[in-house]
Design a protein around this motif. Structure first.
Motif, PDB file in Angstrom:
ATOM      1  N   LEU A  54       1.007  -1.434   0.048  1.00  0.00           N
ATOM      2  CA  LEU A  54      -0.125   0.278  -0.233  1.00  0.00           C
ATOM      3  C   LEU A  54       0.885   1.597  -0.163  1.00  0.00           C
ATOM      4  N   TYR A  55       1.986   1.625   0.508  1.00  0.00           N
ATOM      5  CA  TYR A  55       2.570   2.619   0.679  1.00  0.00           C
ATOM      6  C   TYR A  55       4.425   2.265   1.192  1.00  0.00           C
ATOM      7  N   VAL A  56       5.067   3.031   0.249  1.00  0.00           N
ATOM      8  CA  VAL A  56       6.431   2.822   0.580  1.00  0.00           C
ATOM      9  C   VAL A  56       7.119   4.273   0.519  1.00  0.00           C
ATOM     10  N   ALA A  57       5.867   5.129   0.800  1.00  0.00           N
ATOM     11  CA  ALA A  57       6.728   6.673   0.987  1.00  0.00           C
ATOM     12  C   ALA A  57       5.767   7.484   1.492  1.00  0.00           C
ATOM     13  N   CYS A  58       6.384   8.697   2.063  1.00  0.00           N
ATOM     14  CA  CYS A  58       5.497   9.607   2.339  1.00  0.00           C
ATOM     15  C   CYS A  58       5.905  10.857   1.605  1.00  0.00           C
ATOM     16  N   GLU A  59       5.173  11.754   1.103  1.00  0.00           N
ATOM     17  CA  GLU A  59       5.173  12.609   0.512  1.00  0.00           C
ATOM     18  C   GLU A  59       7.336  12.693  -0.421  1.00  0.00           C
ATOM     19  N   GLY A  60       6.869  12.143  -0.683  1.00  0.00           N
ATOM     20  CA  GLY A  60       8.510  12.199  -0.977  1.00  0.00           C
ATOM     21  C   GLY A  60       9.569  11.500  -0.432  1.00  0.00           C
ATOM     22  N   ARG A  61       9.150  11.020   0.709  1.00  0.00           N
ATOM     23  CA  ARG A  61       9.903  10.421   1.398  1.00  0.00           C
ATOM     24  C   ARG A  61       9.914   9.844   1.680  1.00  0.00           C
TER      25      ARG A  61
END
Length: 306
Positions: A106-113
């Motif tokens: 589902l997710y590997v980053a948050c806002e490019g980080r």
């Protein structure tokens, strides 16, 4: 205390199921596994990396915090996680469908980080989930840790708290208005006011990330946590191996196990007074009875979970 299973490869993230079995992640093995009441171990899904925390979510999915893996060390028979491995490809949030075994990221980053070392998670009453990112260690240092909030459908993720020192366990108060988290190296238990889904209230003072409940004496470390129905917070404890139980004012008791490290626990059973605890370094899963009932987690008692 009963040893339910042995030979697990750094078990973590226990989830009690209605049929009496327990879902766990095996961090070194890279799997979501199931331990039957008889102790038989079966693999539900291969995840790769380093699955670290697990929680039941909506529609028969199990949500996984994957820290991306560790270097591993044997200290006199105790398995100890170390630095970021050479094959590290990043941290992620995954989910596994229990009926089909399908694995999704589902997710590997948050806002490019990039996510570095997702560790543990808890769902709220709005269907989203909070999770900690412990960071990764190298020979040159350790990342700052962070706390995130994400939607279960994979459409939104945000950072709620940054610059923490190894955040690990995370949980919500029975009314959902307080978020608790434990820091591993500092052995501190913190509390934050929940202002809205994904948004925390202000810190009480400069340099303080949240409201301090307790700092432990001596040298010990904190791991994951669960909350009781009456609001007590139960924290897996390393070095002083066992479960440390806190009230909201920081007063505490300690249930010792014959282990170096109790990393996580879960409540289950008909009266929510059965506790399963992971002794990760020895590869054991324990079961014991608890004085008070645990808090039923969001989705835990759903009849759709098999």
């Amino acid at each position: 205390m009963e040893v339910v299973a042995e030979g697990l490869q750094f078990p973590e993230g226990p989830v009690a199921m209605p049929d009496g079995s327990v879902l766990i992640v095996e961090t070194r093995r890279g799997t979501l596994s199931r331990v039957a009441p008889s102790g038989r171990i079966s693999v539900v899904a291969d995840l790769g990396g380093g699955p670290n925390g697990a929680a039941l979510g909506p529609d028969n999915w199990v949500y996984i915090c994957n820290n991306g893996g560790f270097e591993w060390h044997d200290h006199g028979g105790a398995l100890i996680p170390g630095d970021q491995p050479t094959d590290y490809a990043g941290g992620s949030i995954q989910r596994v469908h229990l009926e089909s075994g399908v694995v999704e990221t589902l997710y590997v980053a948050c806002e490019g980080r990039p996510l570095r070392g997702p560790n543990d998670l808890v769902f709220d009453s709005h269907g989203g989930f909070w999770f900690t990112d412990h960071g990764k260690a190298t020979s040159d240092g350790h990342d700052h840790g962070r706390i995130f909030y994400a939607r279960a459908d994979g459409t939104a993720i945000s950072c709620a708290l940054d610059r923490l020192h190894g955040p690990n366990g995370i949980g919500l108060s029975p009314d959902g208005d307080t978020l608790y988290f434990a820091e591993t190296p500092t052995a501190r238990l913190w509390a934050c006011d929940v202002a809205a889904p994904g948004r925390l209230g202000p810190a009480p003072a400069p340099w303080m990330p949240a409201r301090l409940i307790a700092t432990m004496p001596g040298y010990q470390m904190f791991d994951s946590l669960k909350v009781e129905a009456d609001g007590h917070i139960c924290v897996g404890t390393l070095i002083n191996g066992g479960i440390t139980i806190f009230d909201g004012e920081g007063r505490h008791d300690h249930l010792a196990f014959p282990e170096l490290a109790i990393t996580n626990l879960c409540f289950g059973g008909a009266d929510m007074r059965d506790v399963w605890a992971t002794a990760s370094s020895s590869g054991r899963l324990y079961r014991t009875r608890w004085e008070r009932p645990g808090l039923a987690l969001k989705y835990q008692l759903s009849g759709n979970n098999v």
